[in-house]
Design an enzyme around this catalytic site. Structure first.
Site, PDB file in Angstrom:
ATOM      1  N   PRO A 187       0.818  -1.209   0.000  1.00  0.00           N
ATOM      2  CA  PRO A 187       0.000   0.000   0.000  1.00  0.00           C
ATOM      3  C   PRO A 187       0.854   1.261   0.000  1.00  0.00           C
ATOM      4  O   PRO A 187       1.655   1.491   0.888  1.00  0.00           O
ATOM      5  CB  PRO A 187      -0.789  -0.098   1.308  1.00  0.00           C
ATOM      6  CG  PRO A 187      -0.603  -1.494   1.785  1.00  0.00           C
ATOM      7  CD  PRO A 187       0.680  -1.977   1.217  1.00  0.00           C
ATOM      8  N   GLU A 188       0.695   2.060  -1.005  1.00  0.00           N
ATOM      9  CA  GLU A 188       1.246   3.408  -0.983  1.00  0.00           C
ATOM     10  C   GLU A 188       0.071   4.328  -0.666  1.00  0.00           C
ATOM     11  O   GLU A 188      -1.052   3.873  -0.460  1.00  0.00           O
ATOM     12  CB  GLU A 188       1.908   3.742  -2.329  1.00  0.00           C
ATOM     13  CG  GLU A 188       3.140   2.881  -2.586  1.00  0.00           C
ATOM     14  CD  GLU A 188       4.293   3.639  -3.261  1.00  0.00           C
ATOM     15  OE1 GLU A 188       4.398   4.860  -3.077  1.00  0.00           O
ATOM     16  OE2 GLU A 188       5.076   2.997  -3.972  1.00  0.00           O
TER      17      GLU A 188
END
Length: 270
Positions: free
Chosen positions: A2-3
């Site tokens: 996850p960014e």
DNA sequence: CCGGACTCCTGGGTGC
DNA sequence: TGCACCCAGGAGTCCG
């Protein structure tokens, strides 16, 4: 992994299911995350959820008894589920809701965190020294330029430093510098103000596009096993070592900068 | 203060 | 098919 766009997509996905709910119980199956999940977490039992926010890659859930601070690390996810749905391996923490659903925190690599704080979350030590949000007006080329004077680190490391600007992870850092046509290894202090304008604009574009994409492909966060629409956007350089640059055809290069894989076009980026 | 190395962890990929 | 091995990565922490 996850960014920031994935965290934002997660927030938007779970928010409608948490608003106006009460947490009726908390189950911790694996307390060994980035920081130990302590017994103190059970204080949110029987508290109402008031609001959800995101700061950097932290999800903030305001309850009667403090703020939950959740970080997905690099393999974490949050999902709304029916309680009778079988547990998956690595479903470490679960919040039961008054709706009858449950919020499950899943994280194979356990780099993430689930914390509870009494302080206003922005004063928590994890959040108090963070730079501006990349999509806010506070973040622009001038900010980067000022923050980078006398700095010898690679410009890529500068834009990934959360004290300077939050939410730029390894993948989007390479992508943004490609769009801005700047070499990732270039010393931050030697990049001009004009080029920082381009870098800031590229960061906003890359992250903003990814969030729009996440929004359009947002799945129902209830009862899905699959991940929501992460990384559906076309990557220009990341993971494309030796493949042709989409602009000029030159082979994309891989260089390790700050222990992280970094991809760039040796012809387009200077 | 600054820069760089190290650390946590598991799944996936590779080579034999 | 199995096994050993290596690598990825967010970001706090430590060291010089």
């Amino acid at each position: 992994m996850p960014e920031l766009p994935e965290v934002e997509t997660t927030l938007r996905g779970i928010e409608p299911h948490l608003r106006h709910q009460r947490i009726t119980s908390v189950v911790v199956r694996q307390p060994r995350l980035r920081w130990p999940v302590t017994e103190a977490l059970s204080r949110v039992k029987n508290s109402a959820i008031h609001s959800l926010h995101r700061r950097a890659k932290y999800l903030l859930i305001e309850t009667d008894h403090g703020h939950l601070i959740i970080h997905l690390g690099m393999s974490g996810s949050l999902r709304i589920s029916d309680p009778e749905r079988p547990l998956r391996k690595h479903d470490h923490v679960e919040f039961k809701l008054s709706s009858g659903k449950v919020l499950r925190y899943h994280d194979p690599r356990r780099f993430g965190a689930v914390l509870l704080t009494d302080e206003p979350p922005e004063q928590h030590k994890l959040l108090s020294n963070l730079g501006p949000e990349p999509l806010s007006a506070d973040f622009n080329g001038e900010h980067l330029f000022r923050a980078s004077r006398q700095r010898k680190i690679a410009v890529k490391n500068l834009i990934m430093d959360g004290h300077i600007v939050v939410g730029v992870g390894n993948i989007y850092a390479s992508e943004a510098l490609y769009l801005a046509a700047v070499r990732p290894a270039k010393a931050a202090g030697r990049v001009t103000a004009k080029r920082y304008d381009e870098i800031a604009a590229a960061i906003k574009k890359v992250l903003g596009d990814a969030i729009s994409m996440g929004g359009t492909t947002l799945r129902d966060f209830v009862n899905t096993d699959g991940e929501p629409g992460y990384f559906q956007q076309t990557l220009n350089v990341y993971g494309r070592k030796q493949q042709p640059c989409r602009q000029c055809g030159t082979a994309i290069k891989l260089k390790v900068i700050g222990q992280r894989s970094t991809f760039y076009c040796p012809r387009c980026q200077h």
